[in-house]
Design a protein around this motif. Structure first.
Motif, PDB file in Angstrom:
ATOM      1  N   ASP A 262      95.436  48.044  60.256  1.00 18.02           N
ATOM      2  CA  ASP A 262      94.500  48.677  59.334  1.00 18.02           C
ATOM      3  C   ASP A 262      94.160  47.726  58.192  1.00 18.02           C
ATOM      4  N   ARG A 263      92.880  47.396  58.047  1.00 16.72           N
ATOM      5  CA  ARG A 263      92.487  46.474  56.975  1.00 16.72           C
ATOM      6  C   ARG A 263      92.705  47.079  55.599  1.00 16.72           C
ATOM      7  N   ALA A 264      92.784  48.415  55.527  1.00 19.80           N
ATOM      8  CA  ALA A 264      93.016  49.075  54.240  1.00 19.80           C
ATOM      9  C   ALA A 264      94.466  48.966  53.791  1.00 19.80           C
ATOM     10  N   ASP A 265      95.343  48.534  54.678  1.00 18.92           N
ATOM     11  CA  ASP A 265      96.747  48.349  54.311  1.00 18.92           C
ATOM     12  C   ASP A 265      96.839  47.263  53.247  1.00 18.92           C
ATOM     13  N   ALA A 266      97.511  47.554  52.149  1.00 10.72           N
ATOM     14  CA  ALA A 266      97.620  46.591  51.046  1.00 10.72           C
ATOM     15  C   ALA A 266      98.311  45.305  51.478  1.00 10.72           C
ATOM     16  N   GLN A 267      99.144  45.361  52.511  1.00 13.81           N
ATOM     17  CA  GLN A 267      99.839  44.155  52.971  1.00 13.81           C
ATOM     18  C   GLN A 267      98.863  43.112  53.511  1.00 13.81           C
ATOM     19  N   VAL A 268      97.726  43.553  54.045  1.00 15.47           N
ATOM     20  CA  VAL A 268      96.745  42.611  54.593  1.00 15.47           C
ATOM     21  C   VAL A 268      96.220  41.704  53.489  1.00 15.47           C
ATOM     22  N   ALA A 269      95.806  42.303  52.376  1.00  9.04           N
ATOM     23  CA  ALA A 269      95.282  41.512  51.265  1.00  9.04           C
ATOM     24  C   ALA A 269      96.359  40.602  50.685  1.00  9.04           C
ATOM     25  N   THR A 270      97.594  41.108  50.588  1.00 11.19           N
ATOM     26  CA  THR A 270      98.692  40.302  50.045  1.00 11.19           C
ATOM     27  C   THR A 270      98.967  39.097  50.932  1.00 11.19           C
ATOM     28  N   CYS A 271      99.047  39.325  52.231  1.00 12.03           N
ATOM     29  CA  CYS A 271      99.308  38.224  53.167  1.00 12.03           C
ATOM     30  C   CYS A 271      98.163  37.217  53.163  1.00 12.03           C
ATOM     31  N   ASN A 272      96.935  37.709  53.186  1.00 13.47           N
ATOM     32  CA  ASN A 272      95.786  36.807  53.182  1.00 13.47           C
ATOM     33  C   ASN A 272      95.735  35.988  51.893  1.00 13.47           C
ATOM     34  N   LEU A 273      96.173  36.584  50.799  1.00 13.65           N
ATOM     35  CA  LEU A 273      96.198  35.874  49.517  1.00 13.65           C
ATOM     36  C   LEU A 273      97.153  34.687  49.583  1.00 13.65           C
ATOM     37  N   VAL A 274      98.378  34.931  50.047  1.00 13.80           N
ATOM     38  CA  VAL A 274      99.379  33.867  50.127  1.00 13.80           C
ATOM     39  C   VAL A 274      98.957  32.803  51.136  1.00 13.80           C
ATOM     40  N   ILE A 275      98.434  33.236  52.275  1.00 17.76           N
ATOM     41  CA  ILE A 275      97.993  32.301  53.308  1.00 17.76           C
ATOM     42  C   ILE A 275      96.889  31.393  52.779  1.00 17.76           C
ATOM     43  N   THR A 276      95.934  31.987  52.075  1.00 16.10           N
ATOM     44  CA  THR A 276      94.811  31.214  51.533  1.00 16.10           C
ATOM     45  C   THR A 276      95.290  30.150  50.552  1.00 16.10           C
ATOM     46  N   ILE A 277      96.162  30.519  49.646  1.00 12.69           N
ATOM     47  CA  ILE A 277      96.613  29.584  48.609  1.00 12.69           C
ATOM     48  C   ILE A 277      97.415  28.441  49.211  1.00 12.69           C
ATOM     49  N   ILE A 278      98.363  28.774  50.091  1.00 14.71           N
ATOM     50  CA  ILE A 278      99.198  27.717  50.664  1.00 14.71           C
ATOM     51  C   ILE A 278      98.379  26.814  51.579  1.00 14.71           C
ATOM     52  N   ALA A 279      97.519  27.399  52.389  1.00 15.31           N
ATOM     53  CA  ALA A 279      96.752  26.612  53.354  1.00 15.31           C
ATOM     54  C   ALA A 279      95.729  25.712  52.680  1.00 15.31           C
ATOM     55  N   HIS A 280      95.039  26.227  51.683  1.00 15.57           N
ATOM     56  CA  HIS A 280      93.911  25.477  51.117  1.00 15.57           C
ATOM     57  C   HIS A 280      94.266  24.770  49.815  1.00 15.57           C
ATOM     58  N   TYR A 281      95.008  25.410  48.933  1.00 15.96           N
ATOM     59  CA  TYR A 281      95.322  24.748  47.662  1.00 15.96           C
ATOM     60  C   TYR A 281      96.449  23.737  47.835  1.00 15.96           C
ATOM     61  N   PHE A 282      97.440  24.096  48.660  1.00 18.64           N
ATOM     62  CA  PHE A 282      98.577  23.193  48.873  1.00 18.64           C
ATOM     63  C   PHE A 282      98.455  22.405  50.174  1.00 18.64           C
ATOM     64  N   LYS A 283      97.246  22.367  50.725  1.00 18.76           N
ATOM     65  CA  LYS A 283      96.894  21.457  51.826  1.00 18.76           C
ATOM     66  C   LYS A 283      97.759  21.622  53.070  1.00 18.76           C
ATOM     67  N   GLN A 284      97.911  22.868  53.524  1.00 25.09           N
ATOM     68  CA  GLN A 284      98.662  23.126  54.751  1.00 25.09           C
ATOM     69  C   GLN A 284      97.752  23.789  55.792  1.00 25.09           C
ATOM     70  N   LYS A 285      96.493  23.363  55.817  1.00 23.50           N
ATOM     71  CA  LYS A 285      95.503  23.991  56.700  1.00 23.50           C
ATOM     72  C   LYS A 285      95.789  23.745  58.176  1.00 23.50           C
ATOM     73  N   ASP A 286      96.611  22.740  58.480  1.00 24.90           N
ATOM     74  CA  ASP A 286      96.894  22.480  59.891  1.00 24.90           C
ATOM     75  C   ASP A 286      97.570  23.662  60.560  1.00 24.90           C
ATOM     76  N   LEU A 287      98.242  24.506  59.776  1.00 25.64           N
ATOM     77  CA  LEU A 287      98.895  25.685  60.355  1.00 25.64           C
ATOM     78  C   LEU A 287      97.889  26.711  60.846  1.00 25.64           C
ATOM     79  N   LEU A 288      96.654  26.598  60.384  1.00 32.30           N
ATOM     80  CA  LEU A 288      95.622  27.578  60.751  1.00 32.30           C
ATOM     81  C   LEU A 288      94.620  27.012  61.718  1.00 32.30           C
ATOM     82  N   GLU A 289      94.857  25.822  62.238  1.00 28.07           N
ATOM     83  CA  GLU A 289      93.849  25.184  63.084  1.00 28.07           C
ATOM     84  C   GLU A 289      93.545  25.959  64.346  1.00 28.07           C
ATOM     85  N   HIS A 290      94.554  26.606  64.903  1.00 29.79           N
ATOM     86  CA  HIS A 290      94.316  27.352  66.144  1.00 29.79           C
ATOM     87  C   HIS A 290      94.155  28.845  65.880  1.00 29.79           C
ATOM     88  N   VAL A 291      94.157  29.241  64.582  1.00 23.71           N
ATOM     89  CA  VAL A 291      94.064  30.673  64.254  1.00 23.71           C
ATOM     90  C   VAL A 291      92.619  31.089  64.201  1.00 23.71           C
TER      91      VAL A 291
END
Length: 291
Positions: A262-291
């Protein structure tokens, strides 16, 4: 031999004929060397060495079957690659991602300015000892009615505000009492933490996410706020262990998101927030290459 050169003698290439990479470090007088007899002088010895080096192949590969050592294997480590893909409908929106990164960058500047203040505002409560992961978990995430009634006494080396002797060893009952939701990541707290303590607390949160709770969400809004604030205070020039922790944290959030529907689940936004910051700000985008 002909021209007065003994049988078995070899004409040595001069230093000028060698490239810069192969040029010898020691000057050796150009001469013939007779390999049939031991060297009699230092020059002859060096010439012998040069001839042997010239005859040796540039690359030598050992003829060993690595499968012969499988039975002696004592340790095997699985290195995860990539992160779990987002279920359909739970992907990160690019406009939302851009806004998140802009706000995150602005918060980092605010923390830098707060740390630079000569007279920073005092912390409104005592902080647990940085080595006490259990007490920090209660402090950050709260405790249930079945949890410990009070944190362990404060010890030397603890981050604390105030120097009153009567407060020594006091519990933070007002901040995180029994069945408390925990203390939010106040700017005064985050600004007071050293870089080492920031890295330690991020590793604690990563460890807590690896163990699913008995009940409730896998990642609460309170924990998301703490991770967000700690990442905002984390120096981008950190060591390899911290980078590994960030990658583990991203995978944990991706794994939690993968279990949601469910996209309305608050955990979705929380997880996407952490994923976005680590992947893009801290340059770990290779973890998302196949996602």
């Amino acid at each position: 031999g002909k021209c007065g050169v003994p049988t078995g003698a070899i004409q040595i290439m001069s230093d000028d004929d060698l490239g810069d990479v192969l040029r010898p470090a020691l000057f050796v007088r150009d001469s013939h060397v007779d390999l049939t007899r031991p060297p009699l002088t230092a020059d002859e010895y060096l010439l012998h060495v040069r001839v042997e080096a010239k005859r040796a192949p540039q690359v030598v590969v050992a003829d060993i079957n690595p499968r012969l050592f499988d039975s002696r294997q004592t340790f095997s480590q699985h290195i995860p690659v990539g992160a779990a893909a987002a279920p359909a409908g739970l992907e990160i929106d690019e406009d939302w991602q851009r806004e998140v990164l802009e706000n995150f960058s602005s918060l980092r500047q605010t923390i830098v300015r707060g740390r630079a203040l000569p007279n920073r505002p005092p912390i409104p409560m005592k902080l647990p000892n940085i080595a006490d992961a259990s007490n920090w978990k209660s402090f950050c995430l709260g405790r249930s009615a079945r949890g410990p009634k009070r944190p362990a006494p404060t010890t030397e080396g603890e981050l604390a505000s105030g120097d009153d002797e009567e407060e020594e060893g006091e519990v933070i009952a007002a901040a995180a009492p029994e069945a408390s939701p925990g203390v939010p990541p106040l700017l005064s707290i985050i600004s007071a933490l050293s870089d080492d303590h920031i890295e330690t607390l991020i590793s604690y949160h990563d460890q807590w996410l690896q163990v699913p709770p008995a009940s409730g969400p896998a990642i609460s809004a309170q924990q998301g706020q703490w991770i967000y604030a700690l990442l905002a205070a984390l120096d981008r020039l950190h060591d390899g262990d911290t980078t590994a922790t960030l990658r583990s944290l991203l995978r944990a959030c991706a794994r939690i998101r993968h279990s949601l529907t469910d996209r309305a689940d608050a955990q979705v936004a929380t997880c996407n927030l952490v994923i976005t910051i680590i992947a893009h700000y801290f340059k770990q985008k290779d973890l998302l290459e196949h996602v």
